[in-house]
Design a protein around this motif. Structure first.
Motif, mmCIF file in Angstrom:
data_model
loop_
_atom_site.group_PDB
_atom_site.id
_atom_site.type_symbol
_atom_site.label_atom_id
_atom_site.label_comp_id
_atom_site.label_asym_id
_atom_site.label_seq_id
_atom_site.Cartn_x
_atom_site.Cartn_y
_atom_site.Cartn_z
ATOM 1 N N GLN A 180 -7.207 -15.060 12.671
ATOM 2 C CA GLN A 180 -6.564 -14.017 13.467
ATOM 3 C C GLN A 180 -7.494 -13.527 14.562
ATOM 4 O OE1 GLN A 180 -3.347 -12.476 13.129
ATOM 5 N NE2 GLN A 180 -3.926 -11.532 15.085
ATOM 6 N N THR B 266 -7.411 -10.452 17.371
ATOM 7 C CA THR B 266 -6.709 -9.247 17.810
ATOM 8 C C THR B 266 -7.478 -8.625 18.959
ATOM 9 O OG1 THR B 266 -5.887 -8.843 15.566
ATOM 10 C CG2 THR B 266 -5.822 -6.997 17.112
ATOM 11 N N ARG C 147 -2.097 -21.436 19.252
ATOM 12 C CA ARG C 147 -2.038 -20.045 18.821
ATOM 13 C C ARG C 147 -0.583 -19.623 18.674
ATOM 14 N NH1 ARG C 147 -4.281 -16.927 24.279
ATOM 15 N NH2 ARG C 147 -2.535 -17.476 25.658
ATOM 16 N N GLN C 148 -0.372 -18.670 17.792
ATOM 17 C CA GLN C 148 0.976 -18.155 17.569
ATOM 18 C C GLN C 148 0.915 -16.639 17.507
ATOM 19 O OE1 GLN C 148 3.114 -19.760 14.180
ATOM 20 N NE2 GLN C 148 5.067 -19.242 15.136
ATOM 21 N N ALA C 149 1.535 -16.020 18.487
ATOM 22 C CA ALA C 149 1.618 -14.566 18.535
ATOM 23 C C ALA C 149 2.838 -14.106 17.739
ATOM 24 C CB ALA C 149 1.718 -14.103 19.982
ATOM 25 N N ASP D 258 -3.646 -12.187 24.356
ATOM 26 C CA ASP D 258 -4.290 -13.272 23.621
ATOM 27 C C ASP D 258 -4.235 -13.044 22.115
ATOM 28 O OD1 ASP D 258 -6.775 -13.262 26.187
ATOM 29 O OD2 ASP D 258 -5.163 -14.736 25.927
ATOM 30 N N THR D 259 -3.748 -11.897 21.703
ATOM 31 C CA THR D 259 -3.631 -11.606 20.278
ATOM 32 C C THR D 259 -2.694 -12.598 19.605
ATOM 33 O OG1 THR D 259 -4.085 -9.246 20.551
ATOM 34 C CG2 THR D 259 -2.850 -9.906 18.578
ATOM 35 N N ALA D 260 -3.201 -13.262 18.573
ATOM 36 C CA ALA D 260 -2.436 -14.311 17.897
ATOM 37 C C ALA D 260 -3.245 -14.841 16.724
ATOM 38 C CB ALA D 260 -2.123 -15.455 18.864
ATOM 39 N N LYS E 42 6.613 -15.146 18.418
ATOM 40 C CA LYS E 42 6.625 -16.212 19.418
ATOM 41 C C LYS E 42 6.378 -17.565 18.768
ATOM 42 C CE LYS E 42 5.197 -13.405 23.351
ATOM 43 N NZ LYS E 42 4.264 -13.306 24.511
#
Length: 126
Positions: free
Chosen positions: A121, A123, A38-40, A90-92, A43
């Motif tokens: 995605q 959210t 995952r990629q926020a 955990d949004t990512a 980050k």
């Protein structure tokens, strides 16, 4: 060439659940390693869950191991990620990835996978 398609992302309130799926374009082989990253925003991409398909051996990041579960559905050529008690952190964008020629019997959370999906995605907000 193997193609991966993620699905199941969306918006959920804190404490909620989502189930992501990673559908492969070919039969998932017993030696395949499948991982979730995952990629926020702002980050780096982070690997947090992986599975050795044939043996069902999994590896989870400590920050998610009590809330997320990875599983393989060989009949559907799919690897699923069940997520519980989701938090805003955990949004990512969530990606699945595959290694069809692993050099270790254990899957890795490092960014060394050959094949990648386009991402979905997630959210988490109120």
């Amino acid at each position: 060439q193997l193609q991966l398609v993620e699905s199941g992302g969306g918006w959920v309130q804190p404490g909620g659940s989502l189930r992501l799926s990673c559908k492969a374009s070919e039969i998932i082989r017993q030696d395949d390693h499948i991982a979730w990253f995952r990629q926020a925003p702002g980050k780096e991409r982070e690997g947090f869950s992986c599975i050795v398909v044939g043996r069902g051996v999994t590896h989870m990041l400590n920050s998610v191991k009590d809330r997320f579960a990875i599983s393989a559905d060989n009949a559907e050529n799919t690897v699923n990620l069940q997520m519980f008690d989701l938090k805003p952190g955990d949004t990512a964008v969530y990606y699945c990835a595959a290694d069809r020629n692993p050099t270790s019997p254990f899957c890795t959370l490092q960014d060394t996978y050959e094949y990648w999906g386009q991402g979905t995605q997630v959210t988490v907000s109120s």
